[in-house]
Structures are given as C-alpha cells and as structure tokens.
Design a protein around this motif. Structure first.
Motif, PDB file in Angstrom:
ATOM      1  N   GLU A 174       9.403  51.327  70.875  1.00  0.00           N
ATOM      2  CA  GLU A 174      10.618  51.877  70.260  1.00  0.00           C
ATOM      3  C   GLU A 174      11.623  50.766  70.019  1.00  0.00           C
ATOM      4  OE1 GLU A 174      14.238  54.911  71.321  1.00  0.00           O
ATOM      5  OE2 GLU A 174      12.260  55.314  72.151  1.00  0.00           O
ATOM      6  N   GLU A 175      11.770  49.907  70.995  1.00  0.00           N
ATOM      7  CA  GLU A 175      12.707  48.806  70.838  1.00  0.00           C
ATOM      8  C   GLU A 175      12.268  47.864  69.727  1.00  0.00           C
ATOM      9  OE1 GLU A 175      13.911  46.753  74.276  1.00  0.00           O
ATOM     10  OE2 GLU A 175      14.454  48.566  75.352  1.00  0.00           O
ATOM     11  N   GLN A 176      10.976  47.671  69.589  1.00  0.00           N
ATOM     12  CA  GLN A 176      10.470  46.767  68.563  1.00  0.00           C
ATOM     13  C   GLN A 176      10.807  47.305  67.168  1.00  0.00           C
ATOM     14  OE1 GLN A 176       6.238  46.200  68.591  1.00  0.00           O
ATOM     15  NE2 GLN A 176       6.310  44.615  67.034  1.00  0.00           N
ATOM     16  N   TRP A 177      10.511  48.573  66.896  1.00  0.00           N
ATOM     17  CA  TRP A 177      10.792  49.107  65.560  1.00  0.00           C
ATOM     18  C   TRP A 177      12.285  49.221  65.317  1.00  0.00           C
ATOM     19  CZ3 TRP A 177      13.649  53.455  65.259  1.00  0.00           C
ATOM     20  CH2 TRP A 177      13.582  54.398  66.293  1.00  0.00           C
ATOM     21  N   GLU A 178      13.035  49.570  66.357  1.00  0.00           N
ATOM     22  CA  GLU A 178      14.485  49.679  66.217  1.00  0.00           C
ATOM     23  C   GLU A 178      15.094  48.310  65.942  1.00  0.00           C
ATOM     24  OE1 GLU A 178      18.229  50.967  68.968  1.00  0.00           O
ATOM     25  OE2 GLU A 178      16.429  52.204  69.146  1.00  0.00           O
ATOM     26  N   ALA A 179      14.625  47.304  66.655  1.00  0.00           N
ATOM     27  CA  ALA A 179      15.115  45.942  66.454  1.00  0.00           C
ATOM     28  C   ALA A 179      14.815  45.470  65.038  1.00  0.00           C
ATOM     29  CB  ALA A 179      14.495  45.002  67.474  1.00  0.00           C
ATOM     30  N   ALA A 180      13.650  45.827  64.523  1.00  0.00           N
ATOM     31  CA  ALA A 180      13.291  45.427  63.157  1.00  0.00           C
ATOM     32  C   ALA A 180      14.236  46.063  62.148  1.00  0.00           C
ATOM     33  CB  ALA A 180      11.848  45.818  62.861  1.00  0.00           C
ATOM     34  N   LEU A 181      14.570  47.334  62.351  1.00  0.00           N
ATOM     35  CA  LEU A 181      15.495  48.017  61.438  1.00  0.00           C
ATOM     36  C   LEU A 181      16.891  47.416  61.516  1.00  0.00           C
ATOM     37  CD1 LEU A 181      14.433  51.741  61.984  1.00  0.00           C
ATOM     38  CD2 LEU A 181      14.036  50.355  59.945  1.00  0.00           C
ATOM     39  N   LYS A 182      17.287  47.013  62.711  1.00  0.00           N
ATOM     40  CA  LYS A 182      18.612  46.421  62.886  1.00  0.00           C
ATOM     41  C   LYS A 182      18.672  45.006  62.333  1.00  0.00           C
ATOM     42  CE  LYS A 182      19.986  49.216  66.833  1.00  0.00           C
ATOM     43  NZ  LYS A 182      20.307  49.262  68.265  1.00  0.00           N
ATOM     44  N   ALA A 183      17.553  44.294  62.357  1.00  0.00           N
ATOM     45  CA  ALA A 183      17.521  42.903  61.901  1.00  0.00           C
ATOM     46  C   ALA A 183      17.353  42.788  60.385  1.00  0.00           C
ATOM     47  CB  ALA A 183      16.387  42.157  62.596  1.00  0.00           C
ATOM     48  N   THR A 184      16.867  43.843  59.754  1.00  0.00           N
ATOM     49  CA  THR A 184      16.632  43.804  58.317  1.00  0.00           C
ATOM     50  C   THR A 184      17.900  44.242  57.588  1.00  0.00           C
ATOM     51  OG1 THR A 184      14.311  44.336  58.691  1.00  0.00           O
ATOM     52  CG2 THR A 184      15.152  44.665  56.457  1.00  0.00           C
ATOM     53  N   VAL A 185      18.410  43.366  56.741  1.00  0.00           N
ATOM     54  CA  VAL A 185      19.658  43.675  56.039  1.00  0.00           C
ATOM     55  C   VAL A 185      19.426  43.852  54.557  1.00  0.00           C
ATOM     56  CG1 VAL A 185      21.190  42.579  57.722  1.00  0.00           C
ATOM     57  CG2 VAL A 185      20.246  41.237  55.859  1.00  0.00           C
ATOM     58  N   VAL A 186      20.321  44.626  53.948  1.00  0.00           N
ATOM     59  CA  VAL A 186      20.232  44.959  52.529  1.00  0.00           C
ATOM     60  C   VAL A 186      21.591  44.671  51.896  1.00  0.00           C
ATOM     61  CG1 VAL A 186      19.722  46.831  50.906  1.00  0.00           C
ATOM     62  CG2 VAL A 186      18.709  46.862  53.171  1.00  0.00           C
ATOM     63  N   ASP A 187      21.582  44.152  50.685  1.00  0.00           N
ATOM     64  CA  ASP A 187      22.810  44.017  49.910  1.00  0.00           C
ATOM     65  C   ASP A 187      23.088  45.367  49.283  1.00  0.00           C
ATOM     66  OD1 ASP A 187      23.423  41.253  50.264  1.00  0.00           O
ATOM     67  OD2 ASP A 187      21.777  40.756  48.907  1.00  0.00           O
ATOM     68  N   VAL A 188      24.225  45.950  49.605  1.00  0.00           N
ATOM     69  CA  VAL A 188      24.554  47.280  49.099  1.00  0.00           C
ATOM     70  C   VAL A 188      25.675  47.155  48.087  1.00  0.00           C
ATOM     71  CG1 VAL A 188      25.261  49.601  49.747  1.00  0.00           C
ATOM     72  CG2 VAL A 188      23.865  48.261  51.304  1.00  0.00           C
ATOM     73  N   GLU A 189      25.496  47.795  46.950  1.00  0.00           N
ATOM     74  CA  GLU A 189      26.479  47.690  45.874  1.00  0.00           C
ATOM     75  C   GLU A 189      27.194  49.008  45.584  1.00  0.00           C
ATOM     76  OE1 GLU A 189      27.448  44.845  44.704  1.00  0.00           O
ATOM     77  OE2 GLU A 189      25.966  43.854  45.953  1.00  0.00           O
ATOM     78  N   VAL A 190      27.185  49.929  46.539  1.00  0.00           N
ATOM     79  CA  VAL A 190      27.857  51.207  46.336  1.00  0.00           C
ATOM     80  C   VAL A 190      28.661  51.606  47.566  1.00  0.00           C
ATOM     81  CG1 VAL A 190      26.124  52.085  44.717  1.00  0.00           C
ATOM     82  CG2 VAL A 190      25.855  52.531  47.142  1.00  0.00           C
ATOM     83  N   GLY A 191      29.629  52.479  47.319  1.00  0.00           N
ATOM     84  CA  GLY A 191      30.376  53.094  48.407  1.00  0.00           C
ATOM     85  C   GLY A 191      31.094  52.122  49.304  1.00  0.00           C
TER      86      GLY A 191
END
Length: 123
Positions: free
Chosen positions: A24-41
């Motif tokens: 659980e920590e591994q998948w959660e850490a991956a989601l937290k470490a992966t960033v996206v450039d967001v152009e809305v809101g």
C-alpha cells in the motif's frame, strides 16, 4: 544515506518499518511522487501530484475509489491513472465553468425560438 531515485530503496525502507501494508505504501508513494502539470482550476500553472489530484474536489469519491482499486490490482498503470485523473479534472472544471457562464448566450434564444414554431405549424 538513502538514494531517493531508487524505487527498490523505497520498498525496502517501507518493509523495514514493520508496517503491515508495505505494498500500500509503495503504490501510494508512487502516486504522491508522480506530478502533473495542470492547466485548469485552482491548480492552473502548478505541478500537482496525482495523489493530490485524486483527493481534490474535482474527482468524485466514487471515481477515486474505483481508480485506486484498479491501480492497486495492477489493472491500471501509473501512467493510465495519471491520464484519467488529468482528464477528470479538466472535464469537471469545464463543466463547472459552463454552469457559471450565462445561459442566454448568443444563439441560445434564437435556437429555442426557431425550433418551437416548426411543430406548431405542422399541426
């Protein structure tokens, strides 16, 4: 000293901590470490983690749970989750912007007025 770039170190460290759910920590850490450039809101112009986007007001709880379950089960890749979440955020923001814009835009009334006489004339 730990190397931050290695996923293996993260897994080992999580396992060494004695936690009951290292996966659980591994998948959660991956989601937290992966960033996206967001152009809305509210995120416009910022790099935001997939985890933060998933837990933002833009992603309904039902969608969030489904995406997390599919990701944990290995049915979705991290890249797929990133794409889906970005799409949901963009669509939600577009829908919210549409709801706040005036309904009687140019062409909204004429279409309604022109459409109504047609069936009445045929009767």
């Amino acid at each position: 000293i730990r190397a931050k770039s290695s996923d293996k170190d993260t897994v080992t460290v999580a396992g060494e901590g004695g936690d009951d759910t290292p996966k659980e920590e591994q998948w959660e850490a991956a989601l937290k470490a992966t960033v996206v450039d967001v152009e809305v809101g509210e995120f416009r112009g910022h790099r935001v983690s997939v985890w933060d986007l998933l837990h933002s007001r833009y992603v309904p709880e039902e969608n969030r749970k489904e995406l997390l379950e599919l990701y944990q089960a290995g049915e979705l890749t991290l890249e797929q989750v990133k794409t889906v979440v970005s799409t949901i955020v963009a669509k939600t923001e577009a829908a919210e912007a549409e709801q706040t814009s005036p309904v009687s835009g140019p062409g909204a009334e004429p279409r309604g007025t022109e459409a109504e006489p047609g069936p009445l004339q045929e009767d």
